[in-house]
Design a protein around this motif. Structure first.
Motif, PDB file in Angstrom:
ATOM      1  N   GLN A 216       0.825  -1.200   0.000  1.00 17.06           N
ATOM      2  CA  GLN A 216       0.000   0.000   0.000  1.00 17.06           C
ATOM      3  C   GLN A 216       0.863   1.255   0.000  1.00 17.06           C
ATOM      4  N   SER A 217       0.299   2.334  -0.532  1.00 14.25           N
ATOM      5  CA  SER A 217       0.999   3.615  -0.516  1.00 14.25           C
ATOM      6  C   SER A 217       0.967   4.195   0.890  1.00 14.25           C
ATOM      7  N   ILE A 218       1.815   5.187   1.123  1.00 13.60           N
ATOM      8  CA  ILE A 218       1.852   5.844   2.434  1.00 13.60           C
ATOM      9  C   ILE A 218       0.500   6.467   2.753  1.00 13.60           C
ATOM     10  N   ALA A 219      -0.147   7.042   1.757  1.00 13.50           N
ATOM     11  CA  ALA A 219      -1.474   7.634   1.975  1.00 13.50           C
ATOM     12  C   ALA A 219      -2.489   6.560   2.377  1.00 13.50           C
ATOM     13  N   GLU A 220      -2.425   5.391   1.747  1.00 12.76           N
ATOM     14  CA  GLU A 220      -3.344   4.309   2.085  1.00 12.76           C
ATOM     15  C   GLU A 220      -3.074   3.779   3.490  1.00 12.76           C
ATOM     16  N   VAL A 221      -1.804   3.674   3.854  1.00 14.99           N
ATOM     17  CA  VAL A 221      -1.450   3.245   5.213  1.00 14.99           C
ATOM     18  C   VAL A 221      -1.960   4.253   6.236  1.00 14.99           C
ATOM     19  N   ALA A 222      -1.770   5.524   5.959  1.00 13.52           N
ATOM     20  CA  ALA A 222      -2.234   6.575   6.862  1.00 13.52           C
ATOM     21  C   ALA A 222      -3.732   6.467   7.087  1.00 13.52           C
ATOM     22  N   ALA A 223      -4.485   6.294   6.019  1.00  8.95           N
ATOM     23  CA  ALA A 223      -5.940   6.198   6.139  1.00  8.95           C
ATOM     24  C   ALA A 223      -6.343   4.962   6.929  1.00  8.95           C
ATOM     25  N   ARG A 224      -5.656   3.859   6.660  1.00  8.94           N
ATOM     26  CA  ARG A 224      -5.986   2.603   7.351  1.00  8.94           C
ATOM     27  C   ARG A 224      -5.714   2.715   8.851  1.00  8.94           C
ATOM     28  N   CYS A 225      -4.736   3.530   9.213  1.00  3.39           N
ATOM     29  CA  CYS A 225      -4.360   3.684  10.620  1.00  3.39           C
ATOM     30  C   CYS A 225      -5.102   4.823  11.311  1.00  3.39           C
ATOM     31  N   GLY A 226      -6.125   5.360  10.660  1.00  2.22           N
ATOM     32  CA  GLY A 226      -6.980   6.342  11.326  1.00  2.22           C
ATOM     33  C   GLY A 226      -6.623   7.793  11.092  1.00  2.22           C
ATOM     34  N   TYR A 227      -5.726   8.068  10.127  1.00  2.00           N
ATOM     35  CA  TYR A 227      -5.318   9.451   9.854  1.00  2.00           C
ATOM     36  C   TYR A 227      -6.062   9.984   8.633  1.00  2.00           C
ATOM     37  N   GLN A 228      -6.686  11.122   8.807  1.00  2.00           N
ATOM     38  CA  GLN A 228      -7.385  11.768   7.702  1.00  2.00           C
ATOM     39  C   GLN A 228      -6.462  12.692   6.925  1.00  2.00           C
ATOM     40  N   ASN A 229      -5.306  12.949   7.495  1.00  2.00           N
ATOM     41  CA  ASN A 229      -4.339  13.859   6.887  1.00  2.00           C
ATOM     42  C   ASN A 229      -2.979  13.165   6.809  1.00  2.00           C
ATOM     43  N   VAL A 230      -2.437  13.017   5.589  1.00  2.00           N
ATOM     44  CA  VAL A 230      -1.174  12.297   5.410  1.00  2.00           C
ATOM     45  C   VAL A 230      -0.025  13.034   6.073  1.00  2.00           C
ATOM     46  N   GLU A 231      -0.012  14.360   5.977  1.00  3.69           N
ATOM     47  CA  GLU A 231       1.069  15.143   6.578  1.00  3.69           C
ATOM     48  C   GLU A 231       1.089  14.951   8.095  1.00  3.69           C
ATOM     49  N   HIS A 232      -0.090  14.907   8.699  1.00  4.03           N
ATOM     50  CA  HIS A 232      -0.178  14.693  10.143  1.00  4.03           C
ATOM     51  C   HIS A 232       0.369  13.308  10.506  1.00  4.03           C
ATOM     52  N   PHE A 233       0.037  12.305   9.702  1.00  5.19           N
ATOM     53  CA  PHE A 233       0.558  10.959   9.917  1.00  5.19           C
ATOM     54  C   PHE A 233       2.085  10.947   9.832  1.00  5.19           C
ATOM     55  N   CYS A 234       2.635  11.572   8.784  1.00  2.74           N
ATOM     56  CA  CYS A 234       4.093  11.579   8.597  1.00  2.74           C
ATOM     57  C   CYS A 234       4.784  12.285   9.759  1.00  2.74           C
ATOM     58  N   ARG A 235       4.178  13.354  10.239  1.00  2.00           N
ATOM     59  CA  ARG A 235       4.778  14.112  11.341  1.00  2.00           C
ATOM     60  C   ARG A 235       4.802  13.267  12.623  1.00  2.00           C
ATOM     61  N   GLN A 236       3.677  12.622  12.948  1.00  2.00           N
ATOM     62  CA  GLN A 236       3.642  11.798  14.159  1.00  2.00           C
ATOM     63  C   GLN A 236       4.538  10.579  14.023  1.00  2.00           C
ATOM     64  N   PHE A 237       4.582   9.989  12.849  1.00  2.00           N
ATOM     65  CA  PHE A 237       5.429   8.813  12.626  1.00  2.00           C
ATOM     66  C   PHE A 237       6.895   9.158  12.881  1.00  2.00           C
ATOM     67  N   LYS A 238       7.336  10.309  12.376  1.00  2.00           N
ATOM     68  CA  LYS A 238       8.736  10.699  12.566  1.00  2.00           C
ATOM     69  C   LYS A 238       9.024  11.048  14.013  1.00  2.00           C
ATOM     70  N   GLN A 239       8.063  11.676  14.688  1.00  2.00           N
ATOM     71  CA  GLN A 239       8.251  12.015  16.098  1.00  2.00           C
ATOM     72  C   GLN A 239       8.504  10.779  16.938  1.00  2.00           C
ATOM     73  N   ILE A 240       7.836   9.688  16.606  1.00  2.00           N
ATOM     74  CA  ILE A 240       7.930   8.464  17.416  1.00  2.00           C
ATOM     75  C   ILE A 240       9.072   7.558  16.973  1.00  2.00           C
ATOM     76  N   THR A 241       9.285   7.440  15.658  1.00  2.00           N
ATOM     77  CA  THR A 241      10.286   6.491  15.157  1.00  2.00           C
ATOM     78  C   THR A 241      11.617   7.139  14.793  1.00  2.00           C
ATOM     79  N   GLY A 242      11.606   8.458  14.578  1.00  2.00           N
ATOM     80  CA  GLY A 242      12.821   9.134  14.128  1.00  2.00           C
ATOM     81  C   GLY A 242      13.017   9.063  12.629  1.00  2.00           C
TER      82      GLY A 242
END
Length: 258
Positions: A216-242
């Motif tokens: 799946q694309s990053i946008a599809e993963v974001a949606a599947r994980c409950g994120y309506q905004n891809v940028e918000h998903f990417c920001r939180q992902f980096k905050q937690i994983t680096g």
């Protein structure tokens, strides 16, 4: 190995139910689903639902229903395994069970294994009993188990099993019929993490799995994980994983190919 003589789950007894055995022949484990009276230190004492008690062989066993029908799980068995014979659990003294649903599943599996003659019956029962006693040990050394704890645990289980749902503090508070402020206070006190941090961590754990093992694309993963905004998903992902989701995915696939 353990030899199970009898095991039952969700057994319903009448309001006048009494077990009175001056000296039991085997090990006996009793898990309550309703309040009950137990004979402890020379007197009858009331214990709430989700209490568990382990009786040693030759130990006096006495408990009875109170205020209506009594529901319980129980196992009568023999064993010389150190994880049972040298258990730190107090013989004959009930204590609160920290995860009733988990233990219920284990007991149901033990019932299933006991009733059928499968090739790996003995070893399967042994592994299930070991897992059950691990949970009993965790319960005995946990000191914050209250009726409210059980409700919070159910909420946390739902969150971690369904991180992609639209979770807010308000929706979680509604789940327990309490105020959002009170939920935030008791959740952090109980689990050492805020309810929204739990949601985010659960979402990122799921996102890692999909980024590594799905196409799946990053946008599809974001949606599947409950994120309506891809940028918000990417920001939180980096905050937690680096790492950004893209870099994380690339490094994971590179490592798999080496």
């Amino acid at each position: 190995m353990a030899l199970i003589h009898y095991v039952e789950c969700n057994t319903v007894h009448a309001a006048n139910f009494v077990v009175d055995v001056p000296a039991g022949a085997h090990w006996l484990l009793v898990v309550t689903k309703t309040p009950a009276l137990f004979w402890v230190h020379g007197a009858l004492k009331l214990y709430p639902a989700h209490s568990v008690v382990l009786y040693q062989p030759q130990q006096k066993v006495y408990y009875q229903a109170c205020a209506g029908p009594f529901v319980n799980d129980w196992i009568r068995f023999e064993s010389d395994e150190p994880y049972i014979t040298e258990s730190p659990l107090p013989p004959g003294i009930p204590f609160a069970l920290s995860d009733p649903d988990f233990c219920q599943k284990l007991l149901e599996l033990i019932v299933s294994e006991h009733h059928f003659s499968r090739d790996c019956k003995a070893s399967s029962i042994d592994y299930l009993l070991r897992a059950l006693f691990n949970k009993l040990w965790e319960s005995y050394f946990q000191d914050n188990i209250t009726p409210q704890y059980y409700k919070l645990l159910k909420l946390r289980t739902v969150i971690q099993n369904n991180p992609g749902e639209y979770w807010t503090v308000a929706t979680m508070a509604d789940y327990l019929a309490i105020s959002p402020g009170y939920l935030q206070s008791i959740y952090k006190k109980t689990f050492g993490i805020s309810c929204m941090e739990d949601v985010i961590n659960s979402r990122i754990r799921m996102a890692k799995e999909y980024l590594i093992h799905n196409a799946q694309s990053i946008a599809e993963v974001a949606a599947r994980c409950g994120y309506q905004n891809v940028e918000h998903f990417c920001r939180q992902f980096k905050q937690i994983t680096g790492h950004t989701p893209g870099n994380f995915q690339k490094q994971a696939k590179l490592g798999a190919s080496l």
